[in-house]
Design a protein around this motif. Sequence first.
Motif, short mmCIF file in Angstrom:
data_model
loop_
_atom_site.label_atom_id
_atom_site.label_comp_id
_atom_site.label_asym_id
_atom_site.label_seq_id
_atom_site.Cartn_x
_atom_site.Cartn_y
_atom_site.Cartn_z
N THR A 61 0.86 -1.15 0.01
CA THR A 61 0.03 0.14 -0.02
C THR A 61 0.83 1.37 0.01
O THR A 61 0.53 2.30 -0.64
CB THR A 61 -1.06 0.13 1.18
N ASN A 62 2.03 1.07 0.55
CA ASN A 62 2.97 2.38 0.66
C ASN A 62 3.30 2.59 -0.63
O ASN A 62 3.47 3.65 -1.07
CB ASN A 62 4.10 2.04 1.70
N LEU A 63 3.91 1.37 -1.46
CA LEU A 63 4.30 1.71 -2.67
C LEU A 63 3.32 2.15 -3.79
O LEU A 63 3.54 3.10 -4.55
CB LEU A 63 4.65 0.24 -3.28
N VAL A 64 2.13 1.68 -3.70
CA VAL A 64 0.80 2.24 -4.35
C VAL A 64 0.73 3.63 -4.12
O VAL A 64 0.47 4.49 -5.15
CB VAL A 64 -0.57 1.47 -4.30
N THR A 65 0.85 4.13 -2.84
CA THR A 65 0.63 5.42 -2.53
C THR A 65 1.74 6.37 -3.40
O THR A 65 1.49 7.59 -3.67
CB THR A 65 0.80 5.65 -1.28
N ILE A 66 2.91 5.96 -3.21
CA ILE A 66 4.07 6.62 -3.48
C ILE A 66 4.02 6.73 -5.35
O ILE A 66 4.25 7.67 -6.00
CB ILE A 66 5.45 6.04 -3.43
N VAL A 67 3.34 5.50 -6.01
CA VAL A 67 3.55 5.65 -7.39
C VAL A 67 2.17 6.59 -7.80
O VAL A 67 2.48 7.35 -8.69
CB VAL A 67 3.18 4.20 -8.03
N THR A 68 1.05 6.62 -6.90
CA THR A 68 -0.09 7.47 -7.40
C THR A 68 0.33 8.95 -7.35
O THR A 68 -0.07 9.73 -7.94
CB THR A 68 -1.14 7.26 -6.41
N LEU A 69 1.10 9.06 -6.12
CA LEU A 69 1.53 10.43 -5.79
C LEU A 69 2.36 11.14 -6.86
O LEU A 69 2.68 12.14 -7.23
CB LEU A 69 2.10 10.81 -4.49
N ALA A 70 3.30 10.15 -7.30
CA ALA A 70 4.37 10.51 -8.26
C ALA A 70 4.04 10.71 -9.56
O ALA A 70 4.38 11.61 -10.16
CB ALA A 70 5.55 9.24 -8.36
N LEU A 71 2.75 10.01 -10.06
CA LEU A 71 2.00 10.17 -11.16
C LEU A 71 1.52 11.64 -11.21
O LEU A 71 1.29 12.07 -12.38
CB LEU A 71 1.26 9.26 -11.40
N HIS A 72 1.24 12.17 -10.14
CA HIS A 72 0.75 13.62 -9.82
C HIS A 72 1.78 14.48 -9.68
O HIS A 72 1.47 15.85 -9.22
CB HIS A 72 -0.45 13.67 -8.82
N GLY A 73 3.01 14.04 -9.45
CA GLY A 73 4.28 15.06 -9.15
C GLY A 73 4.05 15.59 -7.88
O GLY A 73 4.53 16.75 -7.50
N ALA A 74 3.51 14.88 -6.93
CA ALA A 74 3.25 15.24 -5.55
C ALA A 74 4.29 14.57 -4.48
O ALA A 74 3.71 14.41 -3.46
CB ALA A 74 1.83 15.22 -5.19
N VAL A 75 5.53 14.10 -5.03
CA VAL A 75 6.12 13.32 -3.98
C VAL A 75 7.24 14.13 -3.61
O VAL A 75 8.17 14.60 -4.53
CB VAL A 75 6.81 12.02 -4.58
N LEU A 76 7.65 14.24 -2.41
CA LEU A 76 8.75 15.06 -1.82
C LEU A 76 10.08 13.76 -1.85
O LEU A 76 10.06 13.26 -0.62
CB LEU A 76 8.60 15.64 -0.61
N TRP A 77 10.70 13.79 -2.86
CA TRP A 77 11.46 12.67 -2.91
C TRP A 77 13.03 12.65 -1.83
O TRP A 77 13.15 11.68 -1.32
CB TRP A 77 12.17 12.53 -4.30
N HIS A 78 13.16 13.78 -1.37
CA HIS A 78 14.08 14.05 -0.55
C HIS A 78 13.57 13.47 0.80
O HIS A 78 14.42 13.28 1.79
CB HIS A 78 14.72 15.58 -0.45
N VAL A 79 12.49 13.58 1.14
CA VAL A 79 11.58 12.85 2.34
C VAL A 79 11.56 11.41 2.04
O VAL A 79 11.81 10.68 2.88
CB VAL A 79 10.37 13.66 2.65
N VAL A 80 11.19 11.00 0.91
CA VAL A 80 10.88 9.50 0.74
C VAL A 80 12.22 8.57 0.85
O VAL A 80 11.98 7.55 1.38
CB VAL A 80 10.01 9.51 -0.75
N TRP A 81 13.13 9.13 0.11
CA TRP A 81 14.22 7.92 0.10
C TRP A 81 14.64 7.74 1.70
O TRP A 81 14.64 6.38 2.02
CB TRP A 81 15.18 8.49 -0.56
N PRO A 82 14.88 8.69 2.52
CA PRO A 82 15.13 8.26 3.86
C PRO A 82 14.28 7.68 4.54
O PRO A 82 14.49 6.53 5.25
CB PRO A 82 15.41 9.87 4.51
N LEU A 83 12.91 7.74 4.59
CA LEU A 83 11.90 6.89 4.84
C LEU A 83 11.90 5.57 4.56
O LEU A 83 11.81 4.54 5.34
CB LEU A 83 10.53 7.38 4.65
#
Length: 129
Positions: A61-83
């Motif tokens: 579910t976390n992966l699906v959320t990241i992909v969904t948000l990424a498709l909308h350009g709404a991911v803060l990658w500098h926050v995601v990768w450490p998490l």
Amino acid sequence: VNEADQGGHSLLMAIIGFFLGFYDAAIGPGVGTFWVLAFVAVGGYSFLRASGMAKMCNSVTNLVTIVTLALHGAVLWHVVWPLVIANVTGGLVGARTAQKHGDSFVRKAFLVVIAVLGVKLLVEMIWGG
């Protein structure tokens, strides 16, 4: 419970999975606990196995959320990768600890976490959060 006996619960677990997936996407916190409870109560799995399966479901579910948000350009990658790194590291440490100490340890840890969360919610309810 024998894994071959799990077939009777497949439909119920699929329904629970749908609602927990929706809950995780809409609200989020605590879904892992609900997964563990579902796998133990409905699926008949041990706490050790249920915890591992819950981790897998939560990761999906976390992966699906990241992909969904990424498709909308709404991911803060500098926050995601450490998490992601912390989640994988914690998962490895937790899995090794659970395997080393067994189902009894996992059950006790689960109950301690539930108790702490209950106290936290009670404190927030009484004194505001």
